[in-house]
Design an enzyme around this catalytic site. Sequence first.
Site, PDB file in Angstrom:
ATOM      1  N   TYR A 101       8.720  42.927 -16.575  1.00 45.77           N
ATOM      2  CA  TYR A 101       8.183  44.237 -16.216  1.00 45.77           C
ATOM      3  C   TYR A 101       9.305  45.260 -16.014  1.00 45.77           C
ATOM      4  O   TYR A 101      10.470  44.899 -15.840  1.00 45.77           O
ATOM      5  CB  TYR A 101       7.348  44.146 -14.940  1.00 45.77           C
ATOM      6  CG  TYR A 101       6.172  43.204 -15.063  1.00 45.77           C
ATOM      7  CD1 TYR A 101       5.025  43.596 -15.753  1.00 45.77           C
ATOM      8  CD2 TYR A 101       6.220  41.927 -14.531  1.00 45.77           C
ATOM      9  CE1 TYR A 101       3.958  42.732 -15.888  1.00 45.77           C
ATOM     10  CE2 TYR A 101       5.154  41.051 -14.669  1.00 45.77           C
ATOM     11  CZ  TYR A 101       4.017  41.455 -15.355  1.00 45.77           C
ATOM     12  OH  TYR A 101       2.977  40.596 -15.498  1.00 45.77           O
ATOM     13  N   GLU A 155       6.635  45.920  -7.477  1.00 50.91           N
ATOM     14  CA  GLU A 155       6.660  46.582  -6.176  1.00 50.91           C
ATOM     15  C   GLU A 155       6.662  45.621  -5.007  1.00 50.91           C
ATOM     16  O   GLU A 155       5.987  45.853  -3.983  1.00 50.91           O
ATOM     17  CB  GLU A 155       5.452  47.516  -6.069  1.00 50.91           C
ATOM     18  CG  GLU A 155       4.072  46.833  -6.108  1.00 50.91           C
ATOM     19  CD  GLU A 155       3.490  46.612  -7.491  1.00 50.91           C
ATOM     20  OE1 GLU A 155       2.266  46.372  -7.590  1.00 50.91           O
ATOM     21  OE2 GLU A 155       4.245  46.677  -8.480  1.00 50.91           O
ATOM     22  N   HIS A 204       7.935  55.212  -9.169  1.00 48.13           N
ATOM     23  CA  HIS A 204       6.654  54.508  -9.311  1.00 48.13           C
ATOM     24  C   HIS A 204       6.572  53.354  -8.306  1.00 48.13           C
ATOM     25  O   HIS A 204       5.561  53.198  -7.603  1.00 48.13           O
ATOM     26  CB  HIS A 204       6.514  53.985 -10.744  1.00 48.13           C
ATOM     27  CG  HIS A 204       5.231  53.268 -11.008  1.00 48.13           C
ATOM     28  ND1 HIS A 204       4.102  53.914 -11.479  1.00 48.13           N
ATOM     29  CD2 HIS A 204       4.883  51.969 -10.869  1.00 48.13           C
ATOM     30  CE1 HIS A 204       3.126  53.035 -11.618  1.00 48.13           C
ATOM     31  NE2 HIS A 204       3.576  51.841 -11.253  1.00 48.13           N
ATOM     32  N   GLU A 205       7.645  52.551  -8.236  1.00 45.80           N
ATOM     33  CA  GLU A 205       7.616  51.391  -7.343  1.00 45.80           C
ATOM     34  C   GLU A 205       7.613  51.823  -5.875  1.00 45.80           C
ATOM     35  O   GLU A 205       6.960  51.195  -5.040  1.00 45.80           O
ATOM     36  CB  GLU A 205       8.806  50.469  -7.633  1.00 45.80           C
ATOM     37  CG  GLU A 205       8.919  49.997  -9.078  1.00 45.80           C
ATOM     38  CD  GLU A 205       7.634  49.427  -9.656  1.00 45.80           C
ATOM     39  OE1 GLU A 205       6.804  48.891  -8.892  1.00 45.80           O
ATOM     40  OE2 GLU A 205       7.442  49.517 -10.888  1.00 45.80           O
ATOM     41  N   HIS A 247       4.148  52.619  -4.846  1.00 44.45           N
ATOM     42  CA  HIS A 247       3.332  51.439  -4.568  1.00 44.45           C
ATOM     43  C   HIS A 247       3.373  51.028  -3.103  1.00 44.45           C
ATOM     44  O   HIS A 247       2.490  50.306  -2.633  1.00 44.45           O
ATOM     45  CB  HIS A 247       3.802  50.255  -5.428  1.00 44.45           C
ATOM     46  CG  HIS A 247       3.074  50.130  -6.726  1.00 44.45           C
ATOM     47  ND1 HIS A 247       1.704  50.040  -6.798  1.00 44.45           N
ATOM     48  CD2 HIS A 247       3.528  50.041  -8.006  1.00 44.45           C
ATOM     49  CE1 HIS A 247       1.337  49.910  -8.074  1.00 44.45           C
ATOM     50  NE2 HIS A 247       2.424  49.923  -8.832  1.00 44.45           N
ATOM     51  N   GLU A 270      -2.844  51.234  -9.749  1.00 45.43           N
ATOM     52  CA  GLU A 270      -1.922  51.861 -10.702  1.00 45.43           C
ATOM     53  C   GLU A 270      -2.213  53.339 -10.977  1.00 45.43           C
ATOM     54  O   GLU A 270      -1.295  54.128 -11.148  1.00 45.43           O
ATOM     55  CB  GLU A 270      -1.910  51.058 -12.013  1.00 45.43           C
ATOM     56  CG  GLU A 270      -1.385  49.635 -11.851  1.00 45.43           C
ATOM     57  CD  GLU A 270       0.043  49.564 -11.302  1.00 45.43           C
ATOM     58  OE1 GLU A 270       0.733  50.602 -11.287  1.00 45.43           O
ATOM     59  OE2 GLU A 270       0.459  48.465 -10.901  1.00 45.43           O
ATOM     60  N   ASP A 326      -3.833  38.577 -17.007  1.00 46.56           N
ATOM     61  CA  ASP A 326      -2.644  38.883 -17.807  1.00 46.56           C
ATOM     62  C   ASP A 326      -3.021  39.422 -19.188  1.00 46.56           C
ATOM     63  O   ASP A 326      -2.311  40.256 -19.755  1.00 46.56           O
ATOM     64  CB  ASP A 326      -1.767  37.645 -17.971  1.00 46.56           C
ATOM     65  CG  ASP A 326      -1.045  37.274 -16.675  1.00 46.56           C
ATOM     66  OD1 ASP A 326      -1.053  38.103 -15.744  1.00 46.56           O
ATOM     67  OD2 ASP A 326      -0.491  36.163 -16.606  1.00 46.56           O
ATOM     68  N   TYR A 349      -3.258  52.430 -15.666  1.00 49.59           N
ATOM     69  CA  TYR A 349      -2.255  53.415 -15.251  1.00 49.59           C
ATOM     70  C   TYR A 349      -2.660  54.822 -15.704  1.00 49.59           C
ATOM     71  O   TYR A 349      -2.804  55.738 -14.893  1.00 49.59           O
ATOM     72  CB  TYR A 349      -0.887  53.087 -15.868  1.00 49.59           C
ATOM     73  CG  TYR A 349      -0.254  51.795 -15.428  1.00 49.59           C
ATOM     74  CD1 TYR A 349       0.853  51.802 -14.581  1.00 49.59           C
ATOM     75  CD2 TYR A 349      -0.724  50.561 -15.867  1.00 49.59           C
ATOM     76  CE1 TYR A 349       1.471  50.629 -14.186  1.00 49.59           C
ATOM     77  CE2 TYR A 349      -0.124  49.377 -15.477  1.00 49.59           C
ATOM     78  CZ  TYR A 349       0.970  49.409 -14.632  1.00 49.59           C
ATOM     79  OH  TYR A 349       1.569  48.240 -14.252  1.00 49.59           O
ATOM     80  N   MET A 369       7.914  43.432 -21.226  1.00 54.68           N
ATOM     81  CA  MET A 369       6.743  43.414 -22.107  1.00 54.68           C
ATOM     82  C   MET A 369       6.472  44.767 -22.750  1.00 54.68           C
ATOM     83  O   MET A 369       5.988  44.845 -23.882  1.00 54.68           O
ATOM     84  CB  MET A 369       5.508  42.944 -21.342  1.00 54.68           C
ATOM     85  CG  MET A 369       5.485  41.455 -21.069  1.00 54.68           C
ATOM     86  SD  MET A 369       3.850  40.897 -20.528  1.00 54.68           S
ATOM     87  CE  MET A 369       3.663  41.766 -18.977  1.00 54.68           C
TER      88      MET A 369
END
Length: 875
Positions: free
Chosen positions: A265, A269, A293-294, A297, A316, A373, A381, A562
């Site tokens: 990733y 977070e 972003h993190e 979270h 998200e 997954d 998001y 990913m």
Amino acid sequence: MSSDPCSFSSFTRCVTKHLNLSLHVDFDRHVIRAKVALTVEVLEDRFSALTLDSRDLKILSVSANGQAAQFTMGPKHSFKGTPLEITLPFDLSRGQHVIVEVTYETSPSASALQWLTPEQTAGKKHPYLFSQCQAHHCRSMVPCQDSPSVKHTYYAQVSVPKDLVAVMSAVRDGQEADPQDNNRVVYRFRQPVPMPSYLIAIVVGALESREIGPRTRVWSEREFVDKAAFEFSETETMLKTAEDLAGPYVWGQYDILVLPPSFPYGGMENPCLTFATPTLLAGDKSLSNVIAHEISHSWTGNLVTNKTWEHFWLNEGHTVYLERMIGRCMESEQFRQFKAMGGWKDLQDSVNTFGANNPLTNLVPSLQEVDPDDAFSSVPYEKGFALLYHLEELMGGPEVFMGFVKSYIQLFAYSSVTTDEWKNYLFTYFKDKVDVLNKVDWNAWMFTPGMPPVKPQYDTTMADACIALSQRWIKAKDQDLSSFKESDLKTLSSHQVIEFLSLLLHEAALPLTHVKKMQEVYDLNTCMNAEIRFRWLRLCVRSKWEEAVPMALKMATEQGRMKFTRPLFRFLYRTLHSSPLHLTLLHSSPLHVTLLHSSPFHVTLLHSSPFHLTLLHSSPLHLTLLHSSPFHLTLLHSSPFHVTLLHSSPFHVTLLHSSPFHLTLLHSSPLQLTLLHSSALHLTLLHSSPLHLTLLHSSPLHLTSLHSSPLHLTLLHSSPLQLTLLHSSALHLTSLHSSPLHLTLLHSSPLHLTLLHSSPLHLTSLHSSPLQLTLFHSSPLHLTSLHSSPLHLTLLHSSALHLTLLSLISASSHFTSLITTTSHFTSLITTSSHFTSLHHHFNSLYFTHQRFISLYFTHQCFISLHFTHHHYISL
């Protein structure tokens, strides 16, 4: 029992309030030996049993309040794992607590844990362990109620080798020498804020840290730590900005850990310790928005959590919204609008990938029997953000709507929520604007696949320069290319360069001349910003620039994020037709590579495990494997092929319609090789065991096996075959309609040879036992057997036969010749041969488990081979 489709745990009857973990990290065996004490609150009377989630765990014992408790493991589910059913030795009433203690060991293949060898780290000296529990993998590390609807605190003690450092998603609480082992250190951690199980995280490695703020350190291997300290130096400013927007930061410490490149990733977070990919280290702080972003979270996701993964957008969508509000405060409103435009394109890409009618593109999808997954994409998001931005416009602007978001966080802090609960509170908060909210097409937004029903009109100020430059390239003729200058990009920010390339990717492929000119003037090949590189390489490959293919593959394989790896492989899969390809993998584990219709290809694998490679319609291929295990290789319609395997185990190769082929196996075990319609094959096996080889319609074949056991060879309609076996046992050879065959067997046992309608055959057997030979309608045959026992020979309608038996001493020998003419001389023409072990468990393989439906022969030619459901079989 459970209202979470991804969990077995009985959280409607009881909930975990605290975990106490004791972990012993074993790098030699790739396992964690552990004990967990779960403090469980009972929610009903007469409570005497509970269910925990587990996956591939070895459960050693269970106790409840110190008393031994009975337990059973339920049936294993494909992705949910195995329910751990625990029966308490007493009954409990609603409101009571029980401490359930489980002693267990993880599996080396635990889905939450990634074990790296020293070679896979930056420092190359020490091993490394990291976890990734989201969405439903904590159960492979800790038996627990693995649902985001359950929140608990935790305490942990972690024993690791003394030259390594452990960190977790918690506040550090000291360290001491391991009292049971002088070579180990115990690190302690405490997490006083209730959180879901998917946020439990651990990292063990040769870590160093640098302080970059009053509550922030960066952690990584020495090789990355200073780069990370520079890249993330604005973290404290982001934290303060987020607090101004969403309320106090409740987690105490905010550290950042930069992981090895295989981390899948951009960031994760984990409370107190955000995980970050090294692909963020661009050198110019341009990708630090991932940290924003993190950080976000910490409020939306960690403090207020989706109740199940079907409501993932609550995590998200709100986090993207808050992240872009941080960008608005630190940069400008135009910057927020610009990032939102890019997000809309990412959403389009995901919808195109999944398909516009795919229910997984719903904002709130059903995940009944769906692996979370598999549902992962940018939909929760960006579709989530688009809804929130649409509501912002309807409700009165960013300040007004941010007021709702902050109130929502305060109301639902420390709990888990559903979409209905969020929506009900939205209507309550904006009670004076219910008439406007009622006009929103909620069903289209929430439960309808594809793009949102409303496309926001974003401000294009920052995008205009990107649009203008992209249009210049799209409209340019070859004679216009000289007008492009290095300065074109100098006036653009990194974010704008990303957008410029994204715009080009949404248009028809540029001519190769244009792409080469772009490299000449912009020199994008040297750009280390991963987001720019990701788009630039796809642009090059799409325009059929062969030089870009190895660079794209290098990016796809040198990091495991990913976001980059999946699209790069998909892109290469779709666009590669015949480009030279060179792939090198050094000491890598769990890898799946698919290549379609490629030529000039070279693969080298050094010390790699679990590997699956598929090649469709490829030519000139050279594959080298040194010390590799579990390997599956499929080649369809390939020519010039060379494979070398040194010391490899469990190996499966399938070749369909291939020519010039050379395979060498040195000291390898369990091998299955299938060749359909192949010519010019040379196979050498040195000291290999369990081998299955099938050849259909192949010519020029040379097979040498030295000291090999259990071997199965099938050759259908093949010519020029030479086979030599030295010191081999359990051998079965079948040849249907074959020409030029030369078979030599030295010191082999259990041999069964069948030849149907074959010509020129020469068979020599020296010191072999149990031999059965059947020949149907065959001509020119020469058979020599020296010092062999139990021989059964049957010849039906054969001519030109020369048979020599020396020192044949066995009562069980049998010779039959029906309609035999001319005993004479040999020659060869084998078109199809088949080797198999006479061991009982191999005998049934040929036409039972292989699912062969029919074999047609016309004028002694192999015509067609039919399979059920298109399965050839893993023989």
